[in-house]
Enzyme design. Structure first.
Site, PDB file in Angstrom:
ATOM      1  N   ASP A  13       0.857  -1.195   0.000  1.00 34.59           N
ATOM      2  CA  ASP A  13       0.000   0.000   0.000  1.00 34.59           C
ATOM      3  C   ASP A  13       0.888   1.238   0.000  1.00 34.59           C
ATOM      4  O   ASP A  13       0.892   2.029   0.956  1.00 34.59           O
ATOM      5  CB  ASP A  13      -0.926  -0.024   1.232  1.00 34.59           C
ATOM      6  CG  ASP A  13      -1.798  -1.268   1.248  1.00 34.59           C
ATOM      7  OD1 ASP A  13      -2.368  -1.600   0.200  1.00 34.59           O
ATOM      8  OD2 ASP A  13      -1.890  -1.916   2.309  1.00 34.59           O
ATOM      9  N   LYS A  34       0.572  -8.136  -2.593  1.00 31.44           N
ATOM     10  CA  LYS A  34      -0.793  -7.666  -2.834  1.00 31.44           C
ATOM     11  C   LYS A  34      -0.706  -6.184  -3.156  1.00 31.44           C
ATOM     12  O   LYS A  34      -0.092  -5.426  -2.413  1.00 31.44           O
ATOM     13  CB  LYS A  34      -1.630  -7.889  -1.569  1.00 31.44           C
ATOM     14  CG  LYS A  34      -3.076  -7.497  -1.691  1.00 31.44           C
ATOM     15  CD  LYS A  34      -3.822  -7.880  -0.428  1.00 31.44           C
ATOM     16  CE  LYS A  34      -3.755  -6.830   0.656  1.00 31.44           C
ATOM     17  NZ  LYS A  34      -4.531  -5.609   0.430  1.00 31.44           N
ATOM     18  N   ASP A  63      -5.980  -6.445  -5.108  1.00 32.49           N
ATOM     19  CA  ASP A  63      -7.013  -6.264  -4.097  1.00 32.49           C
ATOM     20  C   ASP A  63      -7.770  -4.972  -4.352  1.00 32.49           C
ATOM     21  O   ASP A  63      -7.413  -3.921  -3.824  1.00 32.49           O
ATOM     22  CB  ASP A  63      -6.333  -6.244  -2.713  1.00 32.49           C
ATOM     23  CG  ASP A  63      -7.316  -5.960  -1.587  1.00 32.49           C
ATOM     24  OD1 ASP A  63      -8.531  -6.099  -1.817  1.00 32.49           O
ATOM     25  OD2 ASP A  63      -6.847  -5.633  -0.486  1.00 32.49           O
ATOM     26  N   LYS A  65     -10.994  -5.226  -3.772  1.00 34.56           N
ATOM     27  CA  LYS A  65     -12.178  -5.587  -2.974  1.00 34.56           C
ATOM     28  C   LYS A  65     -13.444  -5.345  -3.791  1.00 34.56           C
ATOM     29  O   LYS A  65     -14.348  -4.592  -3.387  1.00 34.56           O
ATOM     30  CB  LYS A  65     -12.220  -4.857  -1.640  1.00 34.56           C
ATOM     31  CG  LYS A  65     -11.091  -5.282  -0.716  1.00 34.56           C
ATOM     32  CD  LYS A  65     -11.288  -4.828   0.707  1.00 34.56           C
ATOM     33  CE  LYS A  65     -10.130  -5.256   1.581  1.00 34.56           C
ATOM     34  NZ  LYS A  65      -8.839  -4.623   1.186  1.00 34.56           N
ATOM     35  N   SER A 115     -10.812  -7.320   9.221  1.00 31.75           N
ATOM     36  CA  SER A 115      -9.961  -7.298  10.417  1.00 31.75           C
ATOM     37  C   SER A 115     -10.218  -6.131  11.366  1.00 31.75           C
ATOM     38  O   SER A 115      -9.762  -6.150  12.498  1.00 31.75           O
ATOM     39  CB  SER A 115      -8.492  -7.247   9.976  1.00 31.75           C
ATOM     40  OG  SER A 115      -8.264  -6.087   9.194  1.00 31.75           O
ATOM     41  N   VAL A 169      -1.756  -8.451  10.849  1.00 29.13           N
ATOM     42  CA  VAL A 169      -0.534  -8.732  11.622  1.00 29.13           C
ATOM     43  C   VAL A 169       0.307  -7.456  11.720  1.00 29.13           C
ATOM     44  O   VAL A 169       0.478  -6.745  10.731  1.00 29.13           O
ATOM     45  CB  VAL A 169       0.293  -9.841  10.923  1.00 29.13           C
ATOM     46  CG1 VAL A 169       1.607 -10.084  11.658  1.00 29.13           C
ATOM     47  CG2 VAL A 169      -0.523 -11.125  10.820  1.00 29.13           C
ATOM     48  N   GLN A 172      -2.025  -3.720  12.925  1.00 27.40           N
ATOM     49  CA  GLN A 172      -3.394  -3.853  13.462  1.00 27.40           C
ATOM     50  C   GLN A 172      -3.440  -4.711  14.730  1.00 27.40           C
ATOM     51  O   GLN A 172      -4.525  -4.977  15.263  1.00 27.40           O
ATOM     52  CB  GLN A 172      -4.334  -4.427  12.397  1.00 27.40           C
ATOM     53  CG  GLN A 172      -4.527  -3.499  11.203  1.00 27.40           C
ATOM     54  CD  GLN A 172      -5.457  -4.094  10.161  1.00 27.40           C
ATOM     55  OE1 GLN A 172      -6.586  -4.476  10.468  1.00 27.40           O
ATOM     56  NE2 GLN A 172      -4.974  -4.191   8.934  1.00 27.40           N
ATOM     57  N   GLY A 173      -2.308  -5.200  15.165  1.00 29.77           N
ATOM     58  CA  GLY A 173      -2.246  -5.808  16.490  1.00 29.77           C
ATOM     59  C   GLY A 173      -2.061  -7.309  16.580  1.00 29.77           C
ATOM     60  O   GLY A 173      -1.686  -7.806  17.635  1.00 29.77           O
ATOM     61  N   ARG A 191       2.209  -2.550   6.640  1.00 24.38           N
ATOM     62  CA  ARG A 191       3.089  -1.534   7.218  1.00 24.38           C
ATOM     63  C   ARG A 191       4.260  -2.085   8.022  1.00 24.38           C
ATOM     64  O   ARG A 191       5.331  -1.470   8.046  1.00 24.38           O
ATOM     65  CB  ARG A 191       2.257  -0.573   8.081  1.00 24.38           C
ATOM     66  CG  ARG A 191       1.380   0.344   7.255  1.00 24.38           C
ATOM     67  CD  ARG A 191       0.267   0.952   8.061  1.00 24.38           C
ATOM     68  NE  ARG A 191      -0.761  -0.012   8.421  1.00 24.38           N
ATOM     69  CZ  ARG A 191      -1.811   0.258   9.173  1.00 24.38           C
ATOM     70  NH1 ARG A 191      -1.959   1.471   9.692  1.00 24.38           N
ATOM     71  NH2 ARG A 191      -2.718  -0.682   9.435  1.00 24.38           N
TER      72      ARG A 191
HETATM   73  O1  O7M Z   1      -0.510  -4.749   7.705  1.00 25.95           O
HETATM   74  P1  O7M Z   1      -1.303  -3.503   7.435  1.00 25.95           P
HETATM   75  O2  O7M Z   1      -2.335  -3.231   8.467  1.00 25.95           O
HETATM   76  O3  O7M Z   1      -0.457  -2.333   7.094  1.00 25.95           O
HETATM   77  O4  O7M Z   1      -2.097  -3.782   6.043  1.00 25.95           O
HETATM   78  C1  O7M Z   1      -3.107  -4.716   5.956  1.00 25.95           C
HETATM   79  C2  O7M Z   1      -3.467  -4.973   4.529  1.00 25.95           C
HETATM   80  O5  O7M Z   1      -4.479  -5.980   4.497  1.00 25.95           O
HETATM   81  C3  O7M Z   1      -4.029  -3.779   3.784  1.00 25.95           C
HETATM   82  O6  O7M Z   1      -3.629  -3.882   2.428  1.00 25.95           O
HETATM   83  C4  O7M Z   1      -5.543  -3.962   3.890  1.00 25.95           C
HETATM   84  O7  O7M Z   1      -6.222  -3.459   2.775  1.00 25.95           O
HETATM   85  C5  O7M Z   1      -5.662  -5.485   3.911  1.00 25.95           C
HETATM   86  N1  O7M Z   1      -6.821  -6.004   4.638  1.00 25.95           N
HETATM   87  C6  O7M Z   1      -7.042  -5.684   5.946  1.00 25.95           C
HETATM   88  O8  O7M Z   1      -6.251  -4.998   6.582  1.00 25.95           O
HETATM   89  N2  O7M Z   1      -8.167  -6.154   6.566  1.00 25.95           N
HETATM   90  C7  O7M Z   1      -9.073  -6.950   5.951  1.00 25.95           C
HETATM   91  O9  O7M Z   1     -10.034  -7.359   6.567  1.00 25.95           O
HETATM   92  C8  O7M Z   1      -8.855  -7.303   4.628  1.00 25.95           C
HETATM   93  C9  O7M Z   1      -7.702  -6.869   3.998  1.00 25.95           C
HETATM   94  C10 O7M Z   1      -7.404  -7.450   2.730  1.00 25.95           C
HETATM   95  O10 O7M Z   1      -6.322  -7.675   2.301  1.00 25.95           O
HETATM   96  O11 O7M Z   1      -8.453  -7.847   2.027  1.00 25.95           O
HETATM   97  C11 O7M Z   1      -8.208  -8.553   0.884  1.00 25.95           C
END
Ligand code: O7M
Length: 218
Positions: A13, A34, A63, A65, A115, A169, A172-173, A191
């Site tokens: 991201d 992703k 992704d 979504k 999540s 992971v 987000q905790g 992140r």
């Molecule tokens: O590790 P992070 O929190 O920096 O990033 C998490 C990634 O997972 C980010 O690309 C979100 O869009 C994705 N994600 C979620 O955090 N929660 C969800 O429930 C679903 C997704 C996801 O990847 O859906 C396909």
């Protein structure tokens, strides 16, 4: 192609340039990458193509979504497929007709629930029904279920033998390995890797932590 080994999927991201840089550096060290709106809103499908082009070993999930009517969802996944994705992510709450249409084009991971805390309000209630409704669809290769709530991963695992990819992971905790122990095949990490001083070391630490997690019995 979508077989779990290191069990790590890196969520890119970040800007397209940074996504290409990290993908080139970690290709082969992690199972997959992703990309989503950050890359696509910056450069359109060309952003996906740039990341796909540098990958020789790891797979690429796109992704967006997707959550539109079947015809529009299918055309989105067609564009994503043409750009070089190995699989697409489609929301489950829109129903199996949308999922089926997309899964005719490209392997699909279906979001079973999410999540963040607000997913408890509505999405969690649909989680079991989504997996049951989608599990017989050819082309559905797996589900997205949250590492932040391993009980949801266990719930999904009880219904399906397909792949489970779990985000949440680090930032987000959830701890690395929590979701794998609950039955997930992959953990999706953004992140904690992309913002690390040394993304390669961060990815290696995470894969080590996951390797020592015993996957749940199927
Ligand atoms: O590790 P992070 O929190 O920096 O990033 C998490 C990634 O997972 C980010 O690309 C979100 O869009 C994705 N994600 C979620 O955090 N929660 C969800 O429930 C679903 C997704 C996801 O990847 O859906 C396909």
């Amino acid at each position: 192609m979508l077989e779990p080994d290191t069990r790590l999927i890196v969520a890119l991201d970040v800007s397209p340039d940074r996504a290409v840089e990290i993908a080139e550096t970690l290709d082969g060290y992690v199972d997959g990458f992703k990309v989503g709106y950050e890359v696509v809103l910056a450069e359109g499908a060309a952003g996906i193509e740039r990341v796909a082009e540098v990958l020789e070993e790891s797979f690429l999930l796109v992704d967006l979504k997707t959550a539109d009517i079947p015809e529009i969802s299918r055309s989105i996944v067609e564009r994503v497929s043409e750009a070089g994705a190995n699989a697409a992510i489609v929301h489950g709450f829109v129903g199996p007709d949308v999922v089926e249409e997309c899964a005719e084009v490209l392997p699909v991971f279906v979001v079973a629930t999410m999540s963040h805390p607000g997913a408890r309000e509505f999405y969690d209630r649909a989680c079991r029904d989504i997996v049951k409704a989608c599990d017989d669809i050819d082309g559905v290769v797996g589900y997205v279920a949250p590492a932040t709530r391993p009980e949801r991963v266990r719930e999904v695992r009880k219904i399906t033998d397909k792949l489970i990819a779990s985000p949440g992971v680090g930032a987000q905790g959830a701890a690395p390995g929590d979701a794998v122990r609950a039955g997930a095949d992959f953990e999706i990490v953004g992140r904690a890797i992309t913002e690390a001083h040394d993304p390669v070391e961060a990815a290696k630490d995470l894969t080590r932590a996951m390797r020592t997690s015993r996957p749940a019995e199927r």
